[in-house]
Write an enzyme that holds these catalytic residues in place. Structure first.
Site, PDB file in Angstrom:
ATOM      1  N   GLU A  74       8.523  -4.933   4.768  1.00  0.00           N
ATOM      2  CA  GLU A  74       9.270  -5.370   5.940  1.00  0.00           C
ATOM      3  C   GLU A  74       9.016  -4.443   7.130  1.00  0.00           C
ATOM      4  OE1 GLU A  74      13.567  -5.324   5.878  1.00  0.00           O
ATOM      5  OE2 GLU A  74      13.568  -7.350   6.693  1.00  0.00           O
ATOM      6  N   TYR A 132      15.034  -1.351  13.749  1.00  0.00           N
ATOM      7  CA  TYR A 132      14.321  -0.625  12.693  1.00  0.00           C
ATOM      8  C   TYR A 132      14.353   0.885  12.908  1.00  0.00           C
ATOM      9  CZ  TYR A 132      12.357  -4.871  10.564  1.00  0.00           C
ATOM     10  OH  TYR A 132      12.205  -6.062   9.908  1.00  0.00           O
ATOM     11  N   HIS A 161      15.157  -6.465  17.503  1.00  0.00           N
ATOM     12  CA  HIS A 161      14.997  -6.160  16.071  1.00  0.00           C
ATOM     13  C   HIS A 161      14.044  -4.981  15.868  1.00  0.00           C
ATOM     14  CE1 HIS A 161      16.549  -7.303  12.265  1.00  0.00           C
ATOM     15  NE2 HIS A 161      15.355  -7.331  11.703  1.00  0.00           N
ATOM     16  N   CYS A 203      17.959  -2.909   2.923  1.00  0.00           N
ATOM     17  CA  CYS A 203      18.192  -3.771   4.092  1.00  0.00           C
ATOM     18  C   CYS A 203      19.571  -4.407   3.922  1.00  0.00           C
ATOM     19  CB  CYS A 203      17.103  -4.841   4.160  1.00  0.00           C
ATOM     20  SG  CYS A 203      17.519  -6.225   5.260  1.00  0.00           S
ATOM     21  N   THR A 234      15.839 -13.148   6.052  1.00  0.00           N
ATOM     22  CA  THR A 234      16.674 -12.049   5.578  1.00  0.00           C
ATOM     23  C   THR A 234      18.144 -12.459   5.629  1.00  0.00           C
ATOM     24  OG1 THR A 234      15.093 -10.421   6.366  1.00  0.00           O
ATOM     25  CG2 THR A 234      17.348  -9.668   6.079  1.00  0.00           C
ATOM     26  N   CYS A 250      21.882  -7.600  10.700  1.00  0.00           N
ATOM     27  CA  CYS A 250      21.419  -7.313  12.055  1.00  0.00           C
ATOM     28  C   CYS A 250      20.709  -8.488  12.718  1.00  0.00           C
ATOM     29  CB  CYS A 250      20.462  -6.124  12.056  1.00  0.00           C
ATOM     30  SG  CYS A 250      20.832  -4.904  10.809  1.00  0.00           S
ATOM     31  N   CYS A 309      17.883   1.330  10.891  1.00  0.00           N
ATOM     32  CA  CYS A 309      18.037   0.992   9.462  1.00  0.00           C
ATOM     33  C   CYS A 309      17.000   1.690   8.586  1.00  0.00           C
ATOM     34  CB  CYS A 309      18.008  -0.511   9.260  1.00  0.00           C
ATOM     35  SG  CYS A 309      16.372  -1.270   9.338  1.00  0.00           S
ATOM     36  N   GLU A 321      15.749 -12.267   0.785  1.00  0.00           N
ATOM     37  CA  GLU A 321      15.014 -13.169   1.668  1.00  0.00           C
ATOM     38  C   GLU A 321      14.943 -14.542   1.016  1.00  0.00           C
ATOM     39  OE1 GLU A 321      13.668  -9.966   1.380  1.00  0.00           O
ATOM     40  OE2 GLU A 321      14.309  -9.461   3.417  1.00  0.00           O
TER      41      GLU A 321
HETATM   42 FE1  SF4 Z   1      17.483  -5.464   7.426  1.00  0.00          FE
HETATM   43 FE2  SF4 Z   1      16.894  -3.464   9.073  1.00  0.00          FE
HETATM   44 FE3  SF4 Z   1      16.533  -6.011   9.860  1.00  0.00          FE
HETATM   45 FE4  SF4 Z   1      18.995  -4.966   9.565  1.00  0.00          FE
HETATM   46  S1  SF4 Z   1      17.414  -4.322  11.042  1.00  0.00           S
HETATM   47  S2  SF4 Z   1      18.305  -6.960   8.874  1.00  0.00           S
HETATM   48  S3  SF4 Z   1      18.704  -3.643   7.798  1.00  0.00           S
HETATM   49  S4  SF4 Z   1      15.451  -4.925   8.219  1.00  0.00           S
HETATM   50 FE    FE Z   2      14.076  -7.271   9.128  1.00  0.00          FE
END
Ligand code: SF4
Ligand code: FE
Length: 499
Positions: A447, A296, A292, A100, A191, A104, A299, A257
């Protein structure tokens, strides 16, 4: 100010002198702390890739506020092309970090607030949108990292925010002054909290009457007086304190985190973006979560690429690559991973222009994306563990390998495919361990389940967006439900002979 270099980013985070605690102690030199440093390397990568011409199209965007090139992490999406590039950028960063990369949440927060502040002003005659635009420009001009802070500790889940025995279970306004507000509470599981220049606070649930003090959104510097961070543990985190890279699996990068505590923090009015308008907190939660959930689909797919590559390499190194069941498992992992990517892209391509002028993902498809994310990475991880073999969790340590007496024995019995050096086989197996059970598993597994909302949160949104009534109408139309029935047209079919 131009785009920051990775070195300027590191220094700017060190200069904040954040109040961070870990293992019961205050951490002063946090940018060089072995547990924290890999997560700082991740965000530094978002600065590094932005400076490389080959990634410019994904990493940079043109600000609609200034017309200047900005890091896409500070950009307000202006088209479906922007939305899809965001997902592709996230896949790229997942591939480069195997982790991660944290930046983001701030991007998703500014994109959600952009439309919600506009709509709040339209309905309530408030002044949030202009001040929010100024704030976004400040982030862009200074190439800053913002932490999008949504999740409250929540206390008793059966009680509304204002009904909690301890009023701090949800972050709330404790004082309204002429020059601003004073807030108290905490944000959990944050995060990238200790990597950020700024914090953008949002409510965590739709608020109802009585919750006015909890319907609050604002930003403050990460080092504002009264803000403290308590660093979250990760599985196998103390391996980073042992001074050897081998047993970590991915020593360079990692997630982060923290529990973020607000102890009577003052926020001036020009940084307040919602204060008491309960009817807009739900929209803010849904839009941030929607963005968000789209994220995902980028990422986790990039990290999945690394895990699939690690499993395939482990198979090579075990001498098992030609087995048909191994090939089939790698196909299945790829199929699942690309399905997730398809969801991330689909909700982007189906994005819509909001009244504020920015673009938002298709909510139904973004929630479908995240619902799949709560499942497929687990299956991909299961197959990776299957392919890697039990050695990934029973392997002796780097210290044993380095020992004069024990080392040669470890080396002798850990031989796999004849041409593979044992050290490389150990490295790859440790990487699989890192991604499925170690520090990176926080980002890739748990996560995937709970980040951007637990599975049930998506199911509620899917139910809301699915338009079952339209589907019923389709079915009824084809079945002829409600049409008059003419019995007279019925003919008895001619009997079919048995032979
Ligand atoms: Fe982390 Fe993925 Fe959230 Fe970006 S989108 S902060 S990489 S979990
Ligand atoms: Fe996240």
């Amino acid at each position: 100010m131009a785009l920051k270099t990775p070195e300027e980013f590191r220094q700017s985070i060190a200069d904040l002198h954040l109040q961070i605690y870990m293992f019961g102690e205050k951490v002063d030199d946090y940018v060089n702390h072995p547990v924290i440093r890999p997560s700082i390397n991740c965000i530094a990568m978002t600065y590094e890739l932005a400076r490389l011409p080959e990634y410019e199209d994904l990493m940079l965007a043109t600000s609609h506020l200034t017309g200047k090139k900005v890091n896409r992490f500070t950009h307000i999406h202006q088209s479906t092309d922007d939305l899809s590039k965001k997902v592709k950028m996230q896949r790229l960063l997942g591939q480069k970090t195997g982790s991660c990369f944290q930046r983001c949440v701030g991007m998703d927060a500014i994109n959600a607030l952009y439309s919600v502040t506009y709509e709040t002003d339209q309905a309530r005659g408030t002044q949030y949108h202009e001040r929010f635009k100024n704030y976004v420009q400040y982030l862009q001009d200074n190439d800053l990292v913002a932490d999008g802070a949504m999740t409250d500790p929540k206390g008793d889940r059966g009680l509304a925010p204002h009904q909690q025995p301890d009023p701090d279970m949800y972050l709330h306004v404790v004082e309204r002054r002429d020059d601003g507000i004073v807030v108290r509470g905490a944000k959990a599981h944050q995060t990238g909290a200790c990597n950020s220049h700024e914090i953008i606070v949002m409510p965590t649930v739709a608020m109802r009457e009585g919750d006015e003090d909890y319907a609050v959104s604002f930003s403050c510097p990460a080092n504002a007086e009264g803000v403290t961070y308590i660093y979250g543990r990760q599985s196998c985190d103390t391996r980073k304190l042992e001074g050897n890279d081998l047993d970590i699996g991915n020593a360079q990068f990692g997630g982060q985190e923290a529990l973020m505590v607000f102890d009577d923090v003052f926020v001036p009015w020009d940084r307040v973006f919602l204060c008491g308008e309960i009817e807009f907190s739900g929209a803010l939660v849904e839009r941030f979560a929607g963005f968000h959930r789209q994220s995902y689909g980028g990422c986790k797919v990039g990290v999945g690429d690394v895990l699939i590559g690690a499993a395939a390499t482990a198979a090579d190194m075990n001498g098992a690559a030609k087995a048909s069941h191994i090939k089939d498992k790698l196909i299945e992992m790829t199929h699942l991973n690309e399905t997730l990517f398809s969801c991330g892209l689909a909700c982007s391509y189906e994005g819509v222009r909001m009244p504020a002028g920015n673009y938002q993902i298709d909510m139904l498809l973004a929630n479908v994306c995240k619902q799949n994310i709560t499942r497929f990475p687990y299956e991909i991880a299961r197959l990776a563990e299957d392919i890697a073999g039990g050695l990934m969790v029973t392997m002796p340590s780097a210290q044993d390998l380095a020992d004069e007496k024990i080392g040669p024995i470890v080396e002798k019995y850990l031989v796999g495919q004849c041409d593979t050096p044992v050290i490389d086989r150990m490295r790859i197996l440790r990487l699989v361990e890192n991604l499925t059970l170690g520090t990176a598993a926080v980002g890739y597994r748990t996560e995937s389940m709970h980040g951007a909302g637990s599975p049930q949160a998506q199911r509620i949104m899917i139910a809301r967006q699915s338009n079952i009534n339209h589907k019923k109408e389709l079915a009824k139309a084809l079945a002829g439900v409600g049409k008059p029935w003419d019995k007279g047209k019925i003919k008895v079919p001619t009997a079919v002979s048995a032979d």
